[in-house]
Design a protein around this motif. Structure first.
Motif, mmCIF file in Angstrom:
data_model
loop_
_atom_site.group_PDB
_atom_site.id
_atom_site.type_symbol
_atom_site.label_atom_id
_atom_site.label_comp_id
_atom_site.label_asym_id
_atom_site.label_seq_id
_atom_site.Cartn_x
_atom_site.Cartn_y
_atom_site.Cartn_z
ATOM 1 N N ALA A 160 0.829 -1.209 0.000
ATOM 2 C CA ALA A 160 0.000 0.000 0.000
ATOM 3 C C ALA A 160 0.860 1.255 0.000
ATOM 4 N N VAL A 161 1.946 1.244 0.756
ATOM 5 C CA VAL A 161 2.853 2.395 0.761
ATOM 6 C C VAL A 161 3.512 2.561 -0.599
ATOM 7 N N TYR A 162 3.860 1.454 -1.226
ATOM 8 C CA TYR A 162 4.430 1.530 -2.571
ATOM 9 C C TYR A 162 3.445 2.192 -3.538
ATOM 10 N N LEU A 163 2.182 1.806 -3.481
ATOM 11 C CA LEU A 163 1.172 2.408 -4.358
ATOM 12 C C LEU A 163 1.047 3.904 -4.110
ATOM 13 N N LEU A 164 1.031 4.292 -2.841
ATOM 14 C CA LEU A 164 0.947 5.714 -2.506
ATOM 15 C C LEU A 164 2.187 6.462 -2.970
ATOM 16 N N GLY A 165 3.357 5.864 -2.777
ATOM 17 C CA GLY A 165 4.593 6.519 -3.189
ATOM 18 C C GLY A 165 4.674 6.706 -4.687
ATOM 19 N N ALA B 278 8.872 5.280 -4.159
ATOM 20 C CA ALA B 278 7.917 4.310 -3.626
ATOM 21 C C ALA B 278 8.630 3.084 -3.071
ATOM 22 N N VAL B 279 9.628 2.578 -3.805
ATOM 23 C CA VAL B 279 10.388 1.412 -3.329
ATOM 24 C C VAL B 279 11.173 1.768 -2.071
ATOM 25 N N LEU B 280 11.802 2.937 -2.071
ATOM 26 C CA LEU B 280 12.562 3.365 -0.894
ATOM 27 C C LEU B 280 11.643 3.517 0.316
ATOM 28 N N ALA B 281 10.437 4.059 0.105
ATOM 29 C CA ALA B 281 9.485 4.223 1.207
ATOM 30 C C ALA B 281 9.083 2.865 1.777
ATOM 31 N N ALA B 282 8.853 1.886 0.909
ATOM 32 C CA ALA B 282 8.511 0.539 1.385
ATOM 33 C C ALA B 282 9.655 -0.044 2.211
ATOM 34 N N LEU C 140 -4.915 1.805 1.997
ATOM 35 C CA LEU C 140 -5.567 1.463 0.738
ATOM 36 C C LEU C 140 -6.756 2.375 0.464
ATOM 37 N N ALA C 141 -7.491 2.740 1.526
ATOM 38 C CA ALA C 141 -8.612 3.671 1.354
ATOM 39 C C ALA C 141 -8.102 5.032 0.898
ATOM 40 N N LEU C 142 -7.004 5.498 1.493
ATOM 41 C CA LEU C 142 -6.440 6.787 1.099
ATOM 42 C C LEU C 142 -5.951 6.748 -0.343
ATOM 43 N N TYR C 143 -5.327 5.658 -0.734
ATOM 44 C CA TYR C 143 -4.863 5.525 -2.120
ATOM 45 C C TYR C 143 -6.037 5.576 -3.092
ATOM 46 N N ALA C 144 -7.119 4.876 -2.759
ATOM 47 C CA ALA C 144 -8.289 4.891 -3.628
ATOM 48 C C ALA C 144 -8.872 6.294 -3.742
#
Length: 532
Positions: free
Chosen positions: A95-100, A109-113, A141-145
């Motif tokens: 989920a963090v990767y998706l947000l990043g 995104a990868v670094l954040a994960a 996931l809700a925030l990403y959506a």
């Protein structure tokens, strides 16, 4: 960058799953939640949760249902109790990767994960049988959506409703509230109003209600006001406006928590805030600040305070730190200066981390700490040398290697904790030998009394028999007079005077089954009839 994400997930899987079932369940939350899951099978009732044979109106059931499913297939063990926390720990990284990727760049995104996987409190929650990692994953996931809705994909509102509803079934309406607050604040500051068809908005609301509401409605119909007052009143509203179960704290309560919890990125978290404040015109920087700031402010304002409440702060911190590292690796001077300042503060952060861990261990495990001192000195020395190497690599401009070394310190610490520190602490915990002695002595209909140890929920799980939690000798005497034999478990210094009272005031004999330093069990045999 997908290969990078897969590498992070593979490394995180080792960190989260290695030795997952080695340590005894911890008192209160881990043991209680797993026992609640076991009692779903014992009672045959998956709707009304029970613990110790009594209805348990504290949390919604989704996490408990998953633990029950794992326990039914694999048996109720330490591994199955913690399995879903580790799984959702990995899903949280995705989920963090998706947000990043949405807010910054694929590399950020990868670094954040990687940062999140190697953050101490996130690592700890991925290895504990508690709800919080699962809740955080659903909120992310809700925030990403919701961000995807803003980007012109209105049907993603259904996904946001789904994730928020599952989060609500995990730990209550906060799963909807915090992402909604962050998204609304973001749109307000951006002066934006995404175009969402009325049908999509109504459909998403209906989807949320269809998933999140039925369990609450069924329980309210089954149990009436006791359920409503407890779950919605005491454990939802009172938890925020008042103090639940004496769990209060000063306004700065979460400062020390974040110092420990953000290790080894504590100094980077401090450097990240002013860095992104200067870049708040960018969507990513603004949302990172809003998500972390709103979460921290919300739980600081709440009357009830617990360390796990700020777990949602760490994904925001990971995104901010990952973006800062991404900029530095791309050659941005200000990002490199911020990282330099963070490395300069890492030594102080390590010292504070070690001091707080030592203080906590001294308060909670005073005996084992004395035996652990040489081991803890070794751990501290290895960590200091490891992080010094990371600082040195950054100083000679091997920045990628420096990042890997900094993140890798959590794998070093994790190896010490999982295979060194926790087994030493576990060996000093008396619950397993005491539970084994009690199980051997218990027979059908023999009552089990926990005397002044209601905080020892592990007794309930490891004996797997209902326990009468009693606090005064009169109540124990009443139980003893009901049948020929009673097993009583308590602290040795309190069981001895209890036995003297029982022998003096009732015709009984007492036999010690097992006596550990912190916990003992005695068998009380009635030698004649007695009046309650």
């Amino acid at each position: 960058m997908r290969r990078g994400l897969l590498a992070v997930l593979a490394a995180a899987a080792v960190l989260f799953f290695a030795g997952l079932g080695r340590a005894t369940l911890f008192d209160q939350d881990e043991a209680k939640y797993t026992q609640v899951a076991r009692e779903i099978l014992q009672t045959g009732d998956p709707i009304t949760l029970h613990v110790n044979g009594q209805p348990w109106f504290v949390h919604p059931p989704l996490y408990i249902w998953l633990v029950t499913a794992a326990g039914r297939v694999l048996g109720f063990t330490e591994f199955t109790a913690r399995l879903w926390s580790a799984v959702f720990g990995l899903l949280g990284l995705c989920a963090v990767y998706l947000l990043g990727r949405e807010l910054f760049t694929p590399r950020a995104a990868v670094l954040a994960a990687a940062v999140l996987a190697s953050t101490f409190q996130y690592f700890a929650h991925a290895r504990l049988a508690v709800f919080d990692g699962m809740l955080v994953t659903f909120m992310l996931l809700a925030l990403y959506a919701l961000l995807r809705v803003r980007a012109g994909h209105p049907r993603q509102l259904y996904a946001a409703a789904l994730w928020a509803a599952l989060g609500t079934l995990t730990k209550g309406p906060v799963a909807l509230l915090l992402p909604a607050l962050a998204a609304a604040s973001f749109l307000l500051l951006r002066r934006e109003r995404p175009r969402v068809p009325a049908a999509a908005a109504l459909g998403a609301a209906a989807l949320y209600a269809a998933i999140a509401v039925p369990w609450y409605a069924v329980e309210a119909l089954r149990h009436g006001m006791p359920f409503v007052r407890t779950v919605l009143g005491y454990y939802t509203i009172t938890r925020f406006v008042g103090v639940v179960e004496g769990q209060s704290g000063p306004w700065w309560y979460y400062g020390p928590v974040l110092i420990i919890g953000a290790f080894p990125w504590t100094a980077f978290l401090l450097a990240m805030v002013p860095y992104h404040l200067r870049r708040r015109a960018g969507d990513g920087s603004l949302l990172v600040l809003l998500w972390g700031g709103i979460t921290l402010a919300f739980y600081t304002a709440a009357g009830t305070k617990l360390p796990n409440y700020v777990l949602p702060v760490y994904p925001a911190a990971a995104l901010g730190i990952g973006a800062m590292w991404d900029a530095a690796l791309g050659g941005e001077r200000e990002a490199r200066r911020s990282l330099g300042a963070a490395f300069a503060g890492t030594a102080a952060a390590l010292a504070l981390f070690a001091a707080e861990i030592a203080l906590f261990a001294r308060m909670k495990y005073p005996g084992p700490l004395a035996d652990l001192r040489p081991h803890l000195v070794l751990v501290g020395g290895v960590l200091a040398a490891w992080l010094a190497a990371a600082v040195g690599l950054y100083g000679v401009r091997w920045r990628r290697a420096s990042f890997i070394m900094t993140a890798g310190s959590m794998w070093v610490l994790g190896a010490f904790l999982i295979f060194g520190t926790l087994p030493r602490i576990d060996a000093a915990r008396p619950i397993k030998p005491v539970a084994a002695a009690v199980r051997e002595a218990l027979g059908p209909g023999v009552p089990l009394v926990g005397y002044r140890i209601s905080d020892h929920q592990t007794l309930l799980f490891y004996v797997n028999r209902q326990v009468e939690w009693l606090d005064d000798p009169v109540s124990v005497r009443i139980v003893v007079c009901r049948g020929p034999r009673t097993i009583v478990v308590g602290r040795p210094q309190e069981l001895e005077p209890l036995q003297q009272v029982l022998v003096r005031e009732a015709p009984v004999e007492a036999r010690t089954l097992i006596a550990e330093e912190e916990l003992a069990a005695v068998e009380i045999t009635r030698t004649a009839r007695c009046t309650e």
